[in-house]
Design a protein around this motif. Structure first.
Motif, mmCIF file in Angstrom:
data_model
loop_
_atom_site.group_PDB
_atom_site.id
_atom_site.type_symbol
_atom_site.label_atom_id
_atom_site.label_comp_id
_atom_site.label_asym_id
_atom_site.label_seq_id
_atom_site.Cartn_x
_atom_site.Cartn_y
_atom_site.Cartn_z
ATOM 1 N N GLY A 440 0.814 -1.217 0.000
ATOM 2 C CA GLY A 440 0.000 0.000 0.000
ATOM 3 C C GLY A 440 0.841 1.256 0.000
ATOM 4 N N HIS A 441 1.924 1.249 0.795
ATOM 5 C CA HIS A 441 2.803 2.417 0.838
ATOM 6 C C HIS A 441 3.521 2.620 -0.499
ATOM 7 C CE1 HIS A 441 1.922 3.149 4.910
ATOM 8 N NE2 HIS A 441 2.771 2.292 5.470
ATOM 9 N N LEU A 442 3.887 1.514 -1.159
ATOM 10 C CA LEU A 442 4.566 1.622 -2.452
ATOM 11 C C LEU A 442 3.696 2.327 -3.494
ATOM 12 C CD1 LEU A 442 6.532 -1.724 -3.021
ATOM 13 C CD2 LEU A 442 7.430 0.597 -3.193
ATOM 14 N N LYS A 443 2.417 2.056 -3.490
ATOM 15 C CA LYS A 443 1.514 2.680 -4.454
ATOM 16 C C LYS A 443 1.412 4.189 -4.237
ATOM 17 C CE LYS A 443 -1.367 -1.435 -5.071
ATOM 18 N NZ LYS A 443 -2.737 -2.009 -4.898
ATOM 19 N N ALA A 445 3.871 6.069 -2.654
ATOM 20 C CA ALA A 445 5.177 6.714 -2.509
ATOM 21 C C ALA A 445 5.529 7.512 -3.756
ATOM 22 C CB ALA A 445 6.249 5.664 -2.238
ATOM 23 N N SER A 446 6.002 8.720 -3.546
ATOM 24 C CA SER A 446 6.389 9.582 -4.662
ATOM 25 C C SER A 446 7.895 9.796 -4.728
ATOM 26 C CB SER A 446 5.703 10.952 -4.538
ATOM 27 O OG SER A 446 6.012 11.559 -3.284
ATOM 28 N N ASN A 447 8.586 9.538 -3.633
ATOM 29 C CA ASN A 447 10.035 9.721 -3.568
ATOM 30 C C ASN A 447 10.733 8.406 -3.923
ATOM 31 O OD1 ASN A 447 12.753 9.677 -2.173
ATOM 32 N ND2 ASN A 447 12.168 11.828 -1.858
ATOM 33 N N GLU A 448 11.755 8.467 -4.770
ATOM 34 C CA GLU A 448 12.435 7.260 -5.234
ATOM 35 C C GLU A 448 13.165 6.548 -4.103
ATOM 36 O OE1 GLU A 448 13.531 4.203 -7.604
ATOM 37 O OE2 GLU A 448 12.098 5.827 -8.022
ATOM 38 N N SER A 449 13.829 7.313 -3.219
ATOM 39 C CA SER A 449 14.532 6.680 -2.095
ATOM 40 C C SER A 449 13.553 5.972 -1.165
ATOM 41 C CB SER A 449 15.341 7.733 -1.323
ATOM 42 O OG SER A 449 14.479 8.728 -0.784
ATOM 43 N N THR A 450 12.372 6.575 -0.986
ATOM 44 C CA THR A 450 11.342 5.941 -0.158
ATOM 45 C C THR A 450 10.860 4.654 -0.800
ATOM 46 O OG1 THR A 450 10.622 8.103 0.669
ATOM 47 C CG2 THR A 450 9.096 6.260 0.935
ATOM 48 N N ARG A 451 10.694 4.679 -2.109
ATOM 49 C CA ARG A 451 10.247 3.490 -2.821
ATOM 50 C C ARG A 451 11.272 2.352 -2.696
ATOM 51 N NH1 ARG A 451 6.197 3.551 -6.400
ATOM 52 N NH2 ARG A 451 7.228 1.894 -7.611
ATOM 53 N N ARG A 453 13.424 1.898 -0.239
ATOM 54 C CA ARG A 453 13.399 1.384 1.130
ATOM 55 C C ARG A 453 12.189 0.486 1.354
ATOM 56 N NH1 ARG A 453 10.726 3.350 5.349
ATOM 57 N NH2 ARG A 453 10.321 5.312 4.274
ATOM 58 N N LEU A 454 11.034 0.914 0.851
ATOM 59 C CA LEU A 454 9.821 0.109 1.000
ATOM 60 C C LEU A 454 9.933 -1.210 0.233
ATOM 61 C CD1 LEU A 454 7.100 2.903 0.664
ATOM 62 C CD2 LEU A 454 7.723 1.664 2.739
ATOM 63 N N GLN A 455 10.513 -1.145 -0.941
ATOM 64 C CA GLN A 455 10.678 -2.360 -1.743
ATOM 65 C C GLN A 455 11.609 -3.352 -1.052
ATOM 66 O OE1 GLN A 455 9.032 -3.188 -4.737
ATOM 67 N NE2 GLN A 455 9.908 -5.161 -4.099
ATOM 68 N N GLN A 456 12.642 -2.851 -0.400
ATOM 69 C CA GLN A 456 13.565 -3.718 0.326
ATOM 70 C C GLN A 456 12.858 -4.408 1.487
ATOM 71 O OE1 GLN A 456 16.955 -1.684 1.957
ATOM 72 N NE2 GLN A 456 17.973 -3.570 2.576
ATOM 73 N N GLN A 457 12.043 -3.658 2.242
ATOM 74 C CA GLN A 457 11.296 -4.242 3.351
ATOM 75 C C GLN A 457 10.272 -5.256 2.848
ATOM 76 O OE1 GLN A 457 9.646 -0.877 5.393
ATOM 77 N NE2 GLN A 457 11.581 -0.320 6.378
#
Length: 473
Positions: A440-443, A445-451, A453-457
Motif C-alpha cells: 500500500g505504501h509503495l503505491k 510513494a512519490s520519492n524514489e529513495s522511499t520506494r 526502502r519500502l521495496q527492500q522491506q
C-alpha cells in the motif's frame, strides 16, 4: 513312668517335629520352583556373576513405578511454524515475561525455579537458560524490571512479592539474589496479575476479588483501587507506564491513570476511560506495545546498585484489544483526549466462538497491533486485526490449558506456556500484514529513495514467508 522313659519320648517327639518341618519346607520349595518355572524364570538365576537378590526385583519395580508417577511424559507437539520449544523446567510453567531490551525471557514454574532464557538462542538447536531458586516456595507470576537487571515474582505460599537482583558475572552469566525483605501481605484473595511500570515509578498487583494495589518500588502501598467488577479476571500496566487496566465480571474494561508530580512524587489514581461494547464478561485484554525506548531512573533510585539507562520515553501504546464471553473480540483506538470525556474508538470486531465456553481465554496483541492471538483451552488462533480474519490455528499445543500468551518485543515470535514447556511460533500473520502494508505504501510513494526502502522491506517480508512455506500466491 520312669525318668529314662520320659526322656526317650521327648527325644522322639523333637525328632518327629524336625522331620515334619523339613517335609513342609521341601514341599514349599517345590511349589515355589513350579511357580517360577510356569512364569518362565529360573529359581536361582545369576546376574552379572553375582547371586540374585530376592528383594531387588520388587524394589526396582516399585522404584520405577514411583519415578514414572512423579515424572509424566512430556507433551509432544509439532507444526511447520513451531520455531522452538524450551524444556528445562521440571514443573508446570505458570507465567513468562520478555525483558524490555528483548534479550531475555523469564519463566516461573511450580518446580521452585525461575528460568532466564536468551532470546538469541531461540532458533538454535540448544536453548540456554540460567536458573534462580525460590527458597521454600514457588513463584506463580514473574515480571522484569525496566532496566532488565532485576525481576519480581509473586510467591504462591507466601502471598507476597519478592524482588530478585541480577548481578552479572565475569563469565557472562548472572547471579540472582533475593532482597532481604519481601513486600508486606496486603491482599485478602489470590493474586492473579502483577506488573511494573516502564517508567519505573510503581508496581501493580491485582487479586481475584475487586482489589488492585499500586505500590512503590520499596513496598509501600500508594493507592488501593476497587474495580467494582464483582471479581477481577485480568489486570495489566500499559507499556507507557501511565495506566492500569482491569476486567472481570462486567462487560467492559476499566482504565485508570496513575499520576505523579514533576518531581516524581505520587499524587493520585484517577479513572481515565472504559472500553464499552461487549455484552458479557470480559475474559482478558491487552495493550499494543510499539515502543522504542524507556526511562528507568526511578527503579535505579530505589535500588542504587542498579544502573539507569537514562533514555527518554517514546511509546505508541494507542491500541487495545479485548475478548469476551459474548464470543467476540474487539480492537480499540485509545489515542483519545479522555480528560475531555472522549471515548475510545472501536476499530474492529471479530467472532471467537470458543470464548463463549466455560474455559478461560488468553489474549496477546502484537507490538504493532496488526495480529491478535487468542487461546482457549490448549489451542491458539491468530487473527489479522485489519481484516478481522483468522489466519492460523494451532491445536493441542500443550498438555494442559494455556496459562500465558505473549509476543516478543519484535513481533517475530508468539510464545505460549501451559505445561512444562514454552513453545515459540513464527508470526506469519505479522509478516503477511507487513507485506500488505508495504504494498500500500509503495503505491502512494512519490520519492524514489522511499520506494527503494519500502521495496527492500517488502522483499525481506516475502522471503521470510517463503522460507516458512507461508507465502500466499
Amino acid at each position: 513312668m520312669e525318668l529314662s522313659q520320659m526322656s526317650e519320648l521327648m527325644g522322639l517327639s523333637v525328632l518327629l517335629g524336625l522331620l515334619a518341618l523339613m517335609a513342609t519346607a521341601a514341599v514349599a520349595r517345590g511349589w515355589l520352583r513350579a511357580g517360577e518355572e510356569r512364569s518362565g524364570r529360573p529359581a536361582c538365576q545369576k546376574a552379572n556373576g553375582f547371586p540374585p537378590d530376592k528383594s531387588s526385583g520388587s524394589k526396582k519395580q516399585k522404584q520405577y513405578q514411583r519415578i514414572r508417577k512423579e515424572k509424566p511424559q512430556q507433551h509432544n507437539f509439532t507444526h511447520r511454524l513451531l520455531a522452538a520449544a524450551l524444556k528445562s523446567h521440571s514443573g508446570n510453567i505458570s507465567c513468562m515475561d520478555f525483558s524490555s531490551n528483548g534479550k531475555y525471557l523469564a519463566t516461573c514454574a511450580d518446580d521452585r525455579t525461575i528460568r532466564i532464557w536468551s532470546t538469541k538462542d531461540f532458533l538454535q538447536r540448544e536453548h540456554r537458560s540460567m536458573r534462580a531458586n525460590v527458597e521454600l516456595d514457588h513463584a506463580t507470576l514473574v515480571r522484569f524490571s525496566p532496566d532488565c537487571r532485576a525481576f519480581i515474582v509473586w510467591l504462591a505460599n507466601g502471598d507476597t512479592l519478592r524482588v530478585f537482583k541480577m548481578t552479572k558475572r565475569e563469565d557472562g552469566g548472572y547471579t540472582f539474589t533475593a532482597t532481604p525483605e519481601d513486600f508486606p501481605k496486603k491482599h485478602k484473595a489470590p493474586v492473579i496479575d502483577i506488573g511494573i511500570a516502564n517508567t519505573g515509578k510503581f508496581i501493580m498487583t491485582a487479586s481475584s476479588d475487586t482489589t488492585v494495589l499500586i505500590w512503590s518500588l520499596k513496598g509501600q502501598v500508594l493507592s488501593t483501587i476497587n474495580t467494582n467488577q464483582m471479581n477481577n479476571t485480568h489486570a495489566a500496566v500499559s507499556p507507557c507506564g501511565r495506566f492500569v487496566a482491569s476486567c472481570g465480571f462486567t462487560p467492559d474494561v476499566k482504565v485508570w491513570e496513575v499520576c505523579f508530580g514533576k518531581k516524581g512524587e505520587f499524587q493520585e489514581v484517577v479513572r481515565a476511560f472504559e472500553l464499552k461494547g461487549h455484552s458479557a464478561a470480559v475474559h482478558s485484554f491487552a495493550f499494543s506495545n510499539d515502543s522504542r525506548s524507556w526511562s528507568c531512573s526511578s527503579w535505579a533510585s530505589a535500588y542504587p546498585a542498579r544502573v539507569c539507562w537514562g533514555l527518554s520515553c517514546d511509546f505508541l501504546c494507542c491500541r487495545m484489544a479485548s475478548v469476551s464471553k459474548d464470543g467476540t473480540w474487539k480492537l480499540w483506538d485509545t489515542d483519545v483526549e479522555y480528560k475531555k470525556k472522549q471515548d475510545p474508538y472501536l476499530l474492529k470486531t471479530g467472532r471467537f466462538e470458543e470464548a463463549a465456553g466455560a474455559a478461560p481465554c488468553r489474549l496477546a496483541l502484537s507490538p504493532n497491533a496488526q495480529v491478535l492471538a487468542l487461546a482457549s483451552g490448549s489451542s491458539i488462533h491468530l487473527y489479522n486485526t485489519r481484516r478481522g480474519e483468522k489466519e492460523e490455528c494451532f491445536e493441542r499445543v500443550h498438555g494442559e490449558c494455556i496459562a500465558n500468551l505473549s509476543f516478543d518485543i519484535t513481533g517475530r515470535f508468539l510464545a505460549s506456556c501451559g505445561d512444562r514447556a514454552v513453545r515459540l511460533f513464527h508470526n506469519t500473520p505479522g509478516h503477511r500484514a507487513m507485506v500488505e502494508e508495504m504494498q500500500g505504501h509503495l503505491k502512494r510513494a512519490s520519492n524514489e529513495s522511499t520506494r527503494q526502502r519500502l521495496q527492500q522491506q517488502l522483499t525481506q517480508a516475502q522471503e521470510t514467508l517463503k522460507s516458512l512455506g507461508a507465502l500466499k500466491k
